[in-house]
Design an enzyme around this catalytic site. Structure first.
Site, PDB file in Angstrom:
ATOM      1  N   GLY A 239       0.927  -0.995   0.038  1.00 43.31           N
ATOM      2  CA  GLY A 239       0.164  -0.292   0.006  1.00 43.31           C
ATOM      3  C   GLY A 239       0.831   1.683  -0.484  1.00 43.31           C
ATOM      4  O   GLY A 239      -0.147   2.327   0.231  1.00 43.31           O
ATOM      5  N   GLY A 277       2.942  -3.328  -3.892  1.00 45.26           N
ATOM      6  CA  GLY A 277       3.585  -4.023  -5.217  1.00 45.26           C
ATOM      7  C   GLY A 277       3.413  -2.455  -6.120  1.00 45.26           C
ATOM      8  O   GLY A 277       4.530  -2.783  -6.821  1.00 45.26           O
ATOM      9  N   ARG A 314      -6.731   3.679 -15.303  1.00 44.67           N
ATOM     10  CA  ARG A 314      -7.082   4.252 -14.415  1.00 44.67           C
ATOM     11  C   ARG A 314      -7.417   5.822 -14.211  1.00 44.67           C
ATOM     12  O   ARG A 314      -8.133   6.258 -13.316  1.00 44.67           O
ATOM     13  CB  ARG A 314      -5.624   4.696 -13.586  1.00 44.67           C
ATOM     14  CG  ARG A 314      -4.440   2.676 -13.495  1.00 44.67           C
ATOM     15  CD  ARG A 314      -3.498   3.023 -12.519  1.00 44.67           C
ATOM     16  NE  ARG A 314      -3.820   3.631 -10.760  1.00 44.67           N
ATOM     17  CZ  ARG A 314      -3.520   5.155 -10.349  1.00 44.67           C
ATOM     18  NH1 ARG A 314      -2.723   6.046 -11.831  1.00 44.67           N
ATOM     19  NH2 ARG A 314      -3.604   5.125  -9.683  1.00 44.67           N
ATOM     20  N   CYS A 346     -14.699   5.059 -28.037  1.00 40.91           N
ATOM     21  CA  CYS A 346     -16.952   5.554 -28.131  1.00 40.91           C
ATOM     22  C   CYS A 346     -16.880   5.674 -26.500  1.00 40.91           C
ATOM     23  O   CYS A 346     -18.653   5.463 -26.708  1.00 40.91           O
ATOM     24  CB  CYS A 346     -16.928   4.994 -29.258  1.00 40.91           C
ATOM     25  SG  CYS A 346     -16.439   4.060 -30.290  1.00 40.91           S
ATOM     26  N   GLU A 347     -16.831   6.700 -25.582  1.00 45.88           N
ATOM     27  CA  GLU A 347     -17.459   7.225 -24.606  1.00 45.88           C
ATOM     28  C   GLU A 347     -16.396   7.951 -24.143  1.00 45.88           C
ATOM     29  O   GLU A 347     -15.244   8.312 -24.113  1.00 45.88           O
ATOM     30  CB  GLU A 347     -17.688   5.996 -23.160  1.00 45.88           C
ATOM     31  CG  GLU A 347     -16.377   5.186 -23.330  1.00 45.88           C
ATOM     32  CD  GLU A 347     -16.561   4.412 -22.243  1.00 45.88           C
ATOM     33  OE1 GLU A 347     -17.510   5.043 -20.887  1.00 45.88           O
ATOM     34  OE2 GLU A 347     -16.742   3.293 -21.897  1.00 45.88           O
ATOM     35  N   TYR A 375      -0.633  -1.606 -12.338  1.00 44.98           N
ATOM     36  CA  TYR A 375      -2.576  -1.576 -12.401  1.00 44.98           C
ATOM     37  C   TYR A 375      -2.825  -1.225 -13.560  1.00 44.98           C
ATOM     38  O   TYR A 375      -3.833   0.026 -13.732  1.00 44.98           O
ATOM     39  CB  TYR A 375      -3.143  -0.405 -11.317  1.00 44.98           C
ATOM     40  CG  TYR A 375      -2.604  -1.146 -10.010  1.00 44.98           C
ATOM     41  CD1 TYR A 375      -3.576  -2.195  -9.382  1.00 44.98           C
ATOM     42  CD2 TYR A 375      -1.871  -0.731  -9.186  1.00 44.98           C
ATOM     43  CE1 TYR A 375      -3.059  -2.962  -8.416  1.00 44.98           C
ATOM     44  CE2 TYR A 375      -2.022  -0.505  -8.285  1.00 44.98           C
ATOM     45  CZ  TYR A 375      -2.599  -2.535  -6.741  1.00 44.98           C
ATOM     46  OH  TYR A 375      -1.875  -2.954  -6.316  1.00 44.98           O
TER      47      TYR A 375
END
Ligand code: PLP
Length: 421
Positions: A239, A277, A314, A346-347, A375
């Site tokens: 973390g 990580g 992300r 397409c968004e 990530y």
């Protein structure tokens, strides 16, 4: 610190020009630096010395087998959260006794896989999971080593989607109930209790929440020992956050974090495990993309890239910021131009950055998203039937494709037509 620097006007990964990699593998792609991965692993390893310890890389942040082997060969352990990740760790040559199995919903099949293949410990998150694991272990004639993940009810002060240590989160057992859960675990025939596990969230930019959590774990260790349990191992989770901008944001260093661990739990005589990580993989990777078009909008210009939210989710999912830099270094006096940086999907959610000042860019120019190692690739999808992008590992002056871009044939052939259609 990372190993992505300008040299002679071109951004390099270690000794390799990102322009050369782009010319060979095409864009977009992820590039990882072995030197940065190694450096970050070593920082944690040194921060915990001389305590007996194991730094278990959280595979979920970056799971390519070549990356895992790079870290595993240094002696790293692995933190896995699925049967698939367990198999990746083993494929990278990491022995079972360096693999810890975390996760809130381990299936009996996953338990069987790890128990037969070899495992250091399961970090158990609930009573039903504990009972299931005991049954599976008993049926295989083995004993499963466990820690129990406690939820210390600490506010990690991070993004709500990645905070895990508050009492209303789905993770772990409430620390107040630990005595009764440990008492039951001790009676289950297939289990051997070895320690305590805690993980309060991701991208923490202060040490204080860790301190609160680890002090509670220290208290609990003494309480459980007084109740007759053998606690020899503390898994303190991952973390620790990384800087996502070059500004003055300065998250704590692994050395400060190590000192905190020694101060809070160092006196207990336990073996310490941590599961970083992001801090190992985050700044070890960049996403390289090419400008397809520069589109003039009303009051703003759009930089339309060949990378999209399916490649790096992300920004769209967490509102995350990634620094964006041109691969060709702009001249020192260049005035920035402001762009909305978007992908082709397409968004409207497919937006990497709004009103971002960047050196002026044109069609065909290459840019990088920094701090994209964690990530990034692992959360990619093939939304809009955009092939998963390649991953490249650099070491010194060498580079290799460690996951190739699939062909459209491969993608289309995964679908099958029912006989009756
Ligand atoms: C996600 C996770 C980690 C790694 O978190 P980072 O923020 O990437 O260091 C470690 N342990 C567990 C149990 C996790 O779920």
């Amino acid at each position: 610190m990372d190993h992505f620097l300008y040299r002679d006007g071109t951004l390099h990964a270690e000794d390799v020009s990102l322009r050369d990699i782009a010319a060979t593998v095409g864009t977009p792609f992820y590039a990882y630096s072995s030197a940065t991965l190694t450096r970050h692993y070593n920082l944690f390893h040194e921060a915990l010395s001389p305590l007996p310890h194991l730094v278990c890389f959280a595979i979920k942040s970056l799971s390519n087998i070549a990356v895992l082997k790079t870290l595993g060969d240094l002696g790293a352990g692995m933190d896995v959260v699925s049967g698939g990740e367990y198999l990746r760790a083993r494929a990278a040559g990491v022995p079972g006794d360096r693999i810890v199995f975390s996760g809130v919903g381990k299936t009996r099949e996953e338990m069987r896989l790890a128990l037969t293949g070899g495992i250091r410990q399961f970090n158990v998150e609930s009573e039903p999971e504990m009972r299931a694991l005991s049954e599976v272990a008993t049926s295989l004639g083995v004993i499963a080593p466990i820690t129990i993940r406690v939820n210390p009810d600490v506010d990690a002060r991070t993004h709500e989607k990645i905070a895990t240590g508050k009492k209303d989160n789905k993770f772990g057992i409430p620390i107040d109930r630990a005595s009764s859960v440990y008492a039951e675990a001790a009676l289950l025939p297939g289990l051997k209790v070895v320690g305590i596990d805690v993980h309060i969230g991701s991208q923490l930019t202060e040490l204080e929440p860790f301190e609160q959590a680890y002090l509670k774990v220290a208290d609990l260790t003494e309480r459980l020992r007084a109740e007759g349990h053998t606690i020899t191992r503390l898994d303190l989770g991952g973390g620790l956050g990384i800087p996502y901008t070059r500004s003055n944001e300065a998250p704590p260093l692994p050395s400060d974090y190590g000192a905190l661990i020694k101060r809070t739990v160092g006196h207990l005589g336990c073996e310490i495990e941590i599961e970083p990580g992001r801090l190992i993989s985050g700044n070890a990777g960049v996403l390289v993309s090419r400008v397809i078009y520069v589109k003039e909008g009303q009051g703003r210009d759009f930089l339309i890239l060949d990378a999209a939210m399916n490649d790096l989710v992300r920004p769209s999912m967490y509102g995350a910021h990634h620094d964006i830099d041109p691969v060709i270094e702009p001249a020192a006096a260049t005035l920035p131009h402001t762009y909305d940086v978007v992908g082709p999907v397409c968004e409207t959610g497919d937006t990497f950055a709004k009103a971002r000042p960047l050196a002026p860019l044109s069609e065909g120019d290459l840019v990088v998203f920094r701090s994209a190692g964690a990530y990034g690739a692992v959360m990619a999808s093939e939304y809009n039937t955009r092939p998963l992008i390649p991953e490249v590992l650099v070491k010194g002056d060498q580079f290799a494709v460690i996951r190739a871009r699939p062909t459209f044939d491969e993608i289309l052939n995964r679908d099958t037509l029912p006989e009756w259609l």
